[in-house]
Scaffold this active site. Structure first.
Site, PDB file in Angstrom:
ATOM      1  N   GLU A 179       0.889  -1.178   0.000  1.00  0.00           N
ATOM      2  CA  GLU A 179       0.000   0.000   0.000  1.00  0.00           C
ATOM      3  C   GLU A 179       0.916   1.214   0.000  1.00  0.00           C
ATOM      4  O   GLU A 179       1.687   1.400   0.946  1.00  0.00           O
ATOM      5  CB  GLU A 179      -0.883   0.030   1.259  1.00  0.00           C
ATOM      6  N   CYS A 198      -1.581   9.605   3.172  1.00  0.00           N
ATOM      7  CA  CYS A 198      -1.397   9.122   1.803  1.00  0.00           C
ATOM      8  C   CYS A 198      -2.515   9.651   0.921  1.00  0.00           C
ATOM      9  O   CYS A 198      -2.362   9.793  -0.283  1.00  0.00           O
ATOM     10  CB  CYS A 198      -1.371   7.605   1.777  1.00  0.00           C
TER      11      CYS A 198
HETATM   12  P1  NAP Z   1       8.610   4.807   4.322  1.00  0.00           P
HETATM   13  O1  NAP Z   1       9.766   5.673   4.520  1.00  0.00           O
HETATM   14  O2  NAP Z   1       8.445   4.124   3.019  1.00  0.00           O
HETATM   15  O3  NAP Z   1       8.641   3.733   5.519  1.00  0.00           O
HETATM   16  C1  NAP Z   1       7.583   2.831   5.720  1.00  0.00           C
HETATM   17  C2  NAP Z   1       8.105   1.658   6.531  1.00  0.00           C
HETATM   18  O4  NAP Z   1       9.034   0.906   5.734  1.00  0.00           O
HETATM   19  C3  NAP Z   1       8.851   2.049   7.805  1.00  0.00           C
HETATM   20  O5  NAP Z   1       8.562   1.133   8.823  1.00  0.00           O
HETATM   21  C4  NAP Z   1      10.299   1.939   7.361  1.00  0.00           C
HETATM   22  O6  NAP Z   1      11.206   1.748   8.428  1.00  0.00           O
HETATM   23  C5  NAP Z   1      10.224   0.703   6.475  1.00  0.00           C
HETATM   24  N1  NAP Z   1      11.340   0.535   5.543  1.00  0.00           N
HETATM   25  C6  NAP Z   1      12.154   1.487   5.022  1.00  0.00           C
HETATM   26  N2  NAP Z   1      13.061   0.922   4.195  1.00  0.00           N
HETATM   27  C7  NAP Z   1      12.809  -0.409   4.188  1.00  0.00           C
HETATM   28  C8  NAP Z   1      13.391  -1.514   3.529  1.00  0.00           C
HETATM   29  N3  NAP Z   1      14.408  -1.378   2.682  1.00  0.00           N
HETATM   30  N4  NAP Z   1      12.885  -2.740   3.745  1.00  0.00           N
HETATM   31  C9  NAP Z   1      11.829  -2.908   4.572  1.00  0.00           C
HETATM   32  N5  NAP Z   1      11.237  -1.907   5.242  1.00  0.00           N
HETATM   33  C10 NAP Z   1      11.712  -0.655   5.043  1.00  0.00           C
HETATM   34  O7  NAP Z   1       7.232   5.613   4.579  1.00  0.00           O
HETATM   35  P2  NAP Z   1       6.863   6.612   5.762  1.00  0.00           P
HETATM   36  O8  NAP Z   1       7.610   7.883   5.562  1.00  0.00           O
HETATM   37  O9  NAP Z   1       6.914   5.932   7.075  1.00  0.00           O
HETATM   38  O10 NAP Z   1       5.310   6.854   5.435  1.00  0.00           O
HETATM   39  C11 NAP Z   1       4.873   7.752   4.476  1.00  0.00           C
HETATM   40  C12 NAP Z   1       4.510   7.054   3.179  1.00  0.00           C
HETATM   41  O11 NAP Z   1       3.521   6.056   3.415  1.00  0.00           O
HETATM   42  C13 NAP Z   1       3.882   8.019   2.175  1.00  0.00           C
HETATM   43  O12 NAP Z   1       4.384   7.748   0.899  1.00  0.00           O
HETATM   44  C14 NAP Z   1       2.400   7.669   2.251  1.00  0.00           C
HETATM   45  O13 NAP Z   1       1.675   8.013   1.111  1.00  0.00           O
HETATM   46  C15 NAP Z   1       2.462   6.187   2.478  1.00  0.00           C
HETATM   47  N6  NAP Z   1       1.218   5.669   3.060  1.00  0.00           N
HETATM   48  C16 NAP Z   1       0.385   4.905   2.286  1.00  0.00           C
HETATM   49  C17 NAP Z   1      -0.832   4.453   2.789  1.00  0.00           C
HETATM   50  C18 NAP Z   1      -1.790   3.621   1.982  1.00  0.00           C
HETATM   51  O14 NAP Z   1      -2.701   3.052   2.565  1.00  0.00           O
HETATM   52  N7  NAP Z   1      -1.642   3.526   0.683  1.00  0.00           N
HETATM   53  C19 NAP Z   1      -1.174   4.784   4.099  1.00  0.00           C
HETATM   54  C20 NAP Z   1      -0.296   5.563   4.867  1.00  0.00           C
HETATM   55  C21 NAP Z   1       0.901   5.992   4.330  1.00  0.00           C
HETATM   56  P3  NAP Z   1      12.041   2.990   9.034  1.00  0.00           P
HETATM   57  O15 NAP Z   1      11.038   3.931   9.607  1.00  0.00           O
HETATM   58  O16 NAP Z   1      12.899   2.333  10.041  1.00  0.00           O
HETATM   59  O17 NAP Z   1      12.794   3.582   7.871  1.00  0.00           O
END
Ligand code: NAP
Length: 528
Positions: free
Chosen positions: A290, A324
């Site tokens: 997602e 998001c």
């Molecule tokens: P993110 O930077 O992509 O991180 C999301 C999660 O992935 C965190 O727990 C992060 O850990 C982990 N992660 C990072 N690199 C990874 C890797 N190589 N392998 C496995 N896991 C990894 O996103 P965010 O800044 O937390 O959240 C914002 C994003 O989420 C936005 O793009 C938003 O649109 C999206 N979002 C989408 C939805 C939906 O339902 N479509 C809902 C909410 C948010 P760390 O924190 O330790 O880096």
């Protein structure tokens, strides 16, 4: 724990004001005081039902005031990740897989009850850890409990997903059964650290899988609270494992380990699509990703401009634009462009900014220094290539100078193919363009790799039909004052993205969600 009397109005994202009662505020204030007393502790990992302390820890600080340390959390290692996967595997094979579905449902309902019982404490914590205002925070908590209960309803409706099939002879007993995959990884983002952890994990657990959960590094404490709710529900050891640590080590190990059967990731497109590409190597395995959005609202000449400006305001700036589903593109018909922009600018300037724990503040801080610095960069680009119509300032004076506060910002006058029309900023910044027709609005709205949410404001029925038929997004709203592009609720507005916003084509909080965590087995038994 404080509790609001049953029967009080439910706080959802679309009915936030319903919570603004004296009882609500008193219960929240008490909770905030209680929660603060628990700050500063060191929290372990939870593997196989045991607390596991690590050698290294990291600090969880509040974005409202970085001097406030909520807790110290364990920097998990790849070894810890492997241990968590092994413990989830054991729990799957020895207890969870073969448990009757009704017992699994009972556990998840208990977890939902535990969440509701602690809802004020977790809401106060969310304000301090993420920067959510008190009603947005309560929305996140209530949504988690509602997702869990809605998913339980789904399993019950399908009587555990065992369906008798037709037969070719009297001697046959043919059944179609949905069976679990095994061990699922749940990786969640910082912005909805309850709902996007509790929802997916409960879906996986109801499907008969066991879970290793990794919260975002910015929000380990909310993840810890969720783990405590599962503990309180009495989940057997190893069924739900909690692992903190960075995405690039712990996260990477979880999503590349061959012992894992499924992944549900919520977060950015960059990370999600990378995981999607590398997860399945030896044979196909489910990876539900997602991801982000670049969500448009189209405002046509017949629109109720007051409703449209309210709806856009809430969606562009709610939770500091860090949803998001945030409305980051506005396409407004030239005939009403000035009247709409004037209203939106006036309402934006009236937004109260400050510590989100205080009831008078609507806009809290952005999540961290990196986001705060990106804000300055995007504003600079907006100023250079267009015009700042409102906001455009980092707030560095007392009492906000220890946090990451900024003014909500509207940018106008950018070329229609500008880079800011494509990039998900994930900040309280929205851009406004004029259009000459719905056709043009739809063409621009769809001209993006994302397809999460979209909104239209129009009183013309033909335009409404055309919008529904042609917009490329998984969640669409028309004439919604409560949120032009945001504010979905379980069982009411299923939430999932198309295109680069989501990999499965099925929505969370929707009727097909739990089935994604299972695979079909066709069973034929010949009875003599
Ligand atoms: P993110 O930077 O992509 O991180 C999301 C999660 O992935 C965190 O727990 C992060 O850990 C982990 N992660 C990072 N690199 C990874 C890797 N190589 N392998 C496995 N896991 C990894 O996103 P965010 O800044 O937390 O959240 C914002 C994003 O989420 C936005 O793009 C938003 O649109 C999206 N979002 C989408 C939805 C939906 O339902 N479509 C809902 C909410 C948010 P760390 O924190 O330790 O880096």
């Amino acid at each position: 724990m404080a509790d609001l009397k049953p029967g009080g109005p439910k706080v959802t994202y679309a009915t936030l004001a319903a919570g603004q009662t004296p009882e609500f505020n008193a219960a929240y204030d008490d909770a905030a005081e209680r929660v603060r007393k628990g700050f500063g502790k060191t929290h372990p990992l939870l593997i196989g039902g045991r607390d596991v302390a690590g050698r290294e820890t990291f600090k969880d600080t509040s974005p409202s005031d970085t001097r406030v340390v909520l807790g110290q959390f364990t920097s998990g290692t790849r070894e810890d990740a492997r241990a968590a996967i092994a413990s989830a595997r054991r729990a799957y094979e020895t207890v969870w897989r073969d448990l009757p579905w009704k017992e699994r449902v009972a556990f998840i309902r208990k977890a939902a009850t535990a969440i509701e019982r602690r809802r004020f404490d977790i809401s106060a914590l969310l304000s301090m850890e993420v920067g959510k205002n008190r009603l947005e925070a309560m929305g996140d908590v209530q949504e988690t409990a509602d997702l869990m209960n809605y998913y339980c309803d789904q399993v019950e409706e399908h009587t555990g997903y065992e369906k008798p099939m037709q037969r070719l002879s009297e001697k046959e007993d043919n059944r179609d059964v949905l069976r679990p995959f095994g061990v699922w990884i749940i990786v969640s983002p910082f912005n909805f650290p309850m709902a996007l952890a509790g929802g997916p994990s409960s879906g996986a657990l109801l499907g008969g899988n066991t879970v290793v959960f990794k919260p975002a590094t910015d929000t380990p404490m909310t993840g810890w609270e969720l783990a405590q709710c599962y503990r309180e529900a009495g989940l057997p050891d190893g069924v739900f494992n909690y692992l903190t640590g960075s995405g690039s080590t712990v996260g990477d190990e979880l999503v590349t380990n061959p012992g894992v059967d499924g992944v549900l990731f919520t977060g950015s497109r960059e990370v999600g699509f990378d995981i999607y590409r590398k997860f399945a190597r030896d044979y196909p395995k489910p990876c539900i990703a997602e991801m982000g959005g670049k969500n448009p609202a189209i405002i046509m000449s017949s629109a109720d401009l007051d409703a449209a400006s309210d709806g856009v305001l809430k969606s562009a700036f709610g939770l500091q634009g860090q949803k998001c589903s945030a409305c980051s593109r506005i396409y407004v018909h030239a005939s009403v462009a000035k009247a709409f922009a004037d209203r939106l600018i006036e309402k934006t300037r009236a937004i109260s900014i400050g510590d989100p724990v205080l009831k008078e503040n609507w806009l809290g801080p952005v999540i961290n220094r990196k986001a705060w610095e990106s804000y300055a960069r995007f504003v600079e680009i907006g100023r250079r290539d267009g015009k700042i119509l409102a906001g455009g300032e980092q707030l560095t004076k007392e009492p906000l100078h220890h946090g990451f506060f900024v003014r909500p910002t509207i940018i106008g006058g950018l070329p229609k193919d500008h880079a800011l029309m494509r990039e998900e900023m994930f900040l309280p910044i929205t851009c406004l363009w004029e259009i000459d027709s719905l056709d043009e609005g739809l063409r621009l709205a769809n001209d993006t790799p994302f397809g999460l949410t979209a909104g239209l404001f129009s009183r013309d029925q033909k335009e409404v039909r055309t919008f529904f038929d042609r917009i490329e997004a998984g969640v669409v709203y028309v004439n919604r004052r409560a949120g032009a592009t945001t504010g979905a609720w379980p069982g009411i507005n299923p939430f999932g993205g198309w295109k680069g916003s989501g990999s499965s084509g099925k929505a969370s909080g929707g009727p097909y969600y739990v089935a994604q965590f299972m695979r079909e087995q066709s069973r034929t038994l010949i009875v003599d």
